[in-house]
Structure formats: structure tokens, C-alpha cells
Motif scaffolding. Sequence first.
Motif, PDB file in Angstrom:
ATOM      1  N   LEU A 112       0.196  -3.527  -3.843  1.00 34.08           N
ATOM      2  CA  LEU A 112      -1.825  -3.179  -4.632  1.00 34.08           C
ATOM      3  C   LEU A 112      -1.876  -3.312  -3.525  1.00 34.08           C
ATOM      4  N   ILE A 113      -1.224  -4.751  -2.407  1.00 30.86           N
ATOM      5  CA  ILE A 113      -2.972  -5.235  -1.497  1.00 30.86           C
ATOM      6  C   ILE A 113      -2.722  -3.822  -0.568  1.00 30.86           C
ATOM      7  N   LEU A 114      -1.669  -3.762  -0.053  1.00 30.25           N
ATOM      8  CA  LEU A 114      -1.497  -1.724   1.090  1.00 30.25           C
ATOM      9  C   LEU A 114      -2.592  -0.865   0.167  1.00 30.25           C
ATOM     10  N   ALA A 115      -2.508  -0.799  -1.330  1.00 27.46           N
ATOM     11  CA  ALA A 115      -3.459   0.483  -1.940  1.00 27.46           C
ATOM     12  C   ALA A 115      -4.751  -0.213  -1.685  1.00 27.46           C
ATOM     13  N   VAL A 116      -4.881  -1.216  -1.547  1.00 26.76           N
ATOM     14  CA  VAL A 116      -6.450  -1.781  -1.859  1.00 26.76           C
ATOM     15  C   VAL A 116      -7.060  -1.108  -0.150  1.00 26.76           C
ATOM     16  N   ILE A 117      -6.353  -1.761   0.762  1.00 29.33           N
ATOM     17  CA  ILE A 117      -6.928  -1.926   2.024  1.00 29.33           C
ATOM     18  C   ILE A 117      -6.445  -0.497   2.519  1.00 29.33           C
TER      19      ILE A 117
END
Lengths: 251, 393
Positions: free
Chosen positions: B91-96
Motif C-alpha cells: 500500500l505504501i508503494l501504491a500511494v507513493i
Amino acid sequence: MSILEVQNVNKSFGGLKALQNVNLSVEEGTIHAIIGPNGAGKSTLLNCFIGKLIPDTGTVNFNGQSLLGMKAHEINQTGVSRVFQTPEIFSDLTVYENVMIPCFAKRDGSFCLNALNRVKSEAEIHDKAEHMMEDVNMADKKDMVASSLSRGDKRRLEMAMCLAQDPQLLLLDEPTAGMARADTNNTIDLLAEIQNKRHITMAVIEHDMHVVFSLAQKISVLAQGTVIVEDLPENIKGHPKVQEAYLGGAH
Amino acid sequence: MFDKFQNNDRMLMLFFIFLVLAGPILLAPFGAGYPDLLQRFCIFGIFAIGFNILFGLTGYLSFGHAAFLGVGSYSAVWMFKLLTMNVIPALILAVIIAGLFSLLIGFISLRRSGIYFSILTLAFAQMSFSLAYSVLTPITNGETGLQLTLDDPRILDAANTSGSLPSTNFFGLTMNSTAKFEFFGMVFQFNVGFYFCAVMLILAFYLAMRIFRSPFGLMLKAIKTNQNRLNYTGVNTRPYTLAAFVISGMYAGLAGGLMACTDPLAGAERMQWTASGEVVLMTILGGSGTLLGPVLGAGFIKYFENIFSKINENVLHGWFSFLPDGLEDLIVWVLHFFVGKGWHLTLGLLFMMVVIFLPGGLLQGASHIIDWIRGKKQSSSTQISNPNSMPAE
């Protein structure tokens, strides 16, 4: 000391020369009226001050700093505010929010990502906004949506929004256009009061001679894109050149 | 006055948390209590809330938000393939990545406003969609879509010896594990994946609420009503619109990431313009510029898509079997255009009615009804007091 210094400004639209070698200097702390018949280039001149138009040649200096090539918001941040001919307000928002926005803009500058602050906990902004609304007698209308205000009230609101920024120079484009006599007199009183209290320099474009002669400390008469006379009000009334410009030549 | 406001916001938040967490119970009687649909409610709710930060506040209508949804999905699946099956890094990568992507698209598109902005975003989204199908196949796996395989490295996870694909988890809690309870013949399903999405939805809603009530949000509203005045008030509107665009892009990325978390698969069709159009419909249907509206709109559309489309002629015959044969056939014949494959027709009619009669969306309709009930109560209470005054006259 002159706060706004305009020198040799030329502006043409296609073949039409809207401004020709305009020279103008507005003294600090005064109300300077710019008058002239329709199409004389008054609004064009004002637009050159605020970055809406860029003059073809010439210089516009505010406090010794050139305004040419600056964006509208940058010019405003240096201390120039403008009241428009038709009130430009945030019609979907309430009167209170309308006044708060310039307060935020004054405090936070042209951009601030304060997405997690709460508007309601900004005490200093609220104080200032309340104060501004009282100054223009609109405190009782603060929760009204701006679009439902009368024209005179919209004008007053716009004035409050400009004053909330503590401008050094306030540009007013026909502040009493389309107003009834009583409203016009109110506006005159308001402007006089602002000038007395805050010593804000004002440049006013106006058609109504009653307004001009009750407010202005200096008058520039513009005709066909040039300043034909710049003088004190008492010398303007009987000036032959002015009569010529307005009446189409005294034969 | 402001204390009252604060309490209202708190009430709204509590109400929202209750509705979301009790979703599996509240929606079971409507046939929508199964995890797959509930997850979709939450995910599209997040997507619509994010879209509303851009469209509802600044008035900039983006037709390319599905691109960020797709980018979020791809990033999350790549994280599952390379790093770990835990959903948090994904999720962190997706948001970034969605944030960076929206920064790029926003920077270019926001040079224009109005219809030109919409067209620019649409063009970018369609471009991303086509690229995902063709040139970018090494990253997106083209038409097949990006999937997990047994020989993915997954460097943080223990070696997979089971011979089947691992499932996504939140620190050991498997996303697709479900607890089932039966009461009065109705099955209630409590799913880990749903509750994970629900918590994300609540956080997303809270953040949106903070943005709505912040000076930043006030500036965004000012951009919508009079950008010109804002410029002459010393505010540079470009960074504001760009920030709103990036925030809503990140919301879309989160939604896309969550889609991959509940079903670890990403296809290019998520980026298609119809998906971008869908979120516009959701926001307008629910009420753009309101907090609750977009979530409501997302729920409505997903409900129609999943439930209305499953009603077929046999089901209709079942409903109307109490009527005489001829009448039953007639009613079923008329209604069958509106259900099953024809659910788009019903949705279209609903959308038209909302836009024409309730420009503020379903939420405006709801507040009309509440006002009407309140007004009725008040008038009925005055009617009761009237007879008392009658004898005195």
C-alpha cells in the motif's frame, strides 16, 4: 514621496492606441482620482498596474520596485489590492469565509499546505475577520452566502476583503458604479474614513464627479490615452482642456 | 457556533464509523453482505472520497483518475511479487507511485482549466491504458494482467513450499479469511479483508474531513467559486490545485492498492476511461462537495452493478408469482429491461433524475426528506396546540 510611479506607458491593441506616453505619480497617503470620458484608457491603465495587462513600453514602479512581468498574486503580495468594477467575490461562500480568505493570504503568503490545521481554531484570523466586517458594517450579515447580498453590500464586502490585507495601495475601479445616491454617499464616507484611519493610498477611477470632488486630493484627467491635466481638484473644474475633453471642444 | 460545528463533525464521524463497521450486518438483508462486495464498497468509497477532494472542492473535473487506480494496483502487485505478501509495504508503494504519477500528470494538465483540463487528463489516462497493454508489457504483463507466480522472489517471506500461491496478509492475518455466523436463517460474514479496507476507508474519510475544514480546504473552495479574485488576493492557485490533484491521486492509488490486496491481480482495464467515468458518476450521484456523498454514491453504483445485474427473469417471475398469469408476464416483460444486463438503464435513469431534480446529489435528497419530516412534525405539533386555543375564541 510618490508610492506609484508610472512613466511613458504605451499600450496598443492592434491599431488602437489605448495608452500613449502616460505619466502618473501617486503620492503616498493621498486619494488620487483618475477621470476621463469613456474609452479614455482608465481601466487599461489600472490593468497595467495589477499585471492583467503588460504595457508595450514604459515603466510602472511601486515603492521603487518594478511591477512589470510580475504575476497578479505577486503584485498583490507586495501590497497592491484592487476593487473591481463588478464586485469580484467568492459568491458560493459566506461573507465570513470571504473575509477570512484574504486574512489567510496575508498571513500565509501565496501558498501554504496547511491541510491539517482547523479553520475554527485560527483565533487571530477570526479576530481580524470580525474586525474587518465591523469596519464595513457587515457584521450582522456574516453568515449570509455572498451571492445573496445586494450590489452595494457586495461592493462593501469586496472592500473589506481588500482592507483585510492591509494594502499600501488600494486601486478602485468605479466604486460607486450603479449605486443609488444614498449608497454612493455611504461609500464616500467609508472611503474617507478608511483614508483617515489607515492612511492607505488610493487610486480611484470614477465617473461620478460628486464622488471625485468630495474625495480626491489630486486628479489626473485622461483623454484618448494620454494624461491631459494632472492637478489639484480646485484647478480641475474650470480647466479649459478638461472641458474640451468632456464636451468635445469649447469653440 | 463553532463548538456546535465541532460536535456535528464528531457526530458525523461516529455515525460513519458505525455504518462502516456494522456494514456486514446492516447490508446482509439486502443481499449485499458478502465480503467481495463489501470490500468493493470500501475501496470505491476511498476512490470517490479522493476524487471529491479534487472535483468537489476545486471544481476541476478530472477524467483520468482510473490511471492512478491502475498504477496503484500494479505497484502493489509488484510489491507482492518481489518483497512480501504483507499488504502494508504494497500500500505504501501504491500511494507513493500514484502520487508521483499524479504529480507529473497534474503538473501538465493543470496548465489549463475547464473542459481542456478534463480532456488532458482523459488523454493521459487513455495513454497509460494503451501503454499498459502494449509497450509496458514487461511491467504490466499486457492483456493477461499482472499475477502472482510460484517462482516470485518475495525476499522477505519464508520460502513457499506448499506448492500453491500464497495469499495476502496483514502481519499474519490472511485477507481472505472469513468468520461466518448464522442468525434467523441469515448468514453474516465477517471478513478480515473487509475490516482492513473499512479501517482504511475510515482513515481516508477522517483525512478528507480535516482537509475540508482546513484553511487549505477553504482556499480550494475559493478556487471553485472565483479563481480570479483569489489571484488578486495574493494567492497562487497553481500549487493549490496541484496539491489537491496529487492528494486525490494518492487516494486513488490507495484504492488501487487495496484492490490488489483483496485480489492480487492487476489488469490494464482498471485504467480504462469507463472506470474514470464511473468515479465521476459516483461523486455526482452522491453529492459532490459533500463529505458523505461520494461514499454513498460509490455504494449505490456498486450495489446496482452487483445486485441488480444478478436479477434475471426467473427471479422476477418468483417475485410476481402471486399475480394472475397474464399480468405477471406483462410486468416481468416490462421490468426485465431494467434488471440483469439492463441494470445500466436503471442506473442511467436514476442518474438523470438525480441530476435534474437533486443537483446536490442523493445526500441533498436525504436532507430534503429529513427537513420534510421535521417540518411535518412541527406543523403537526402546532395543529395539536390549535384546538386548545379554539374554545377561547
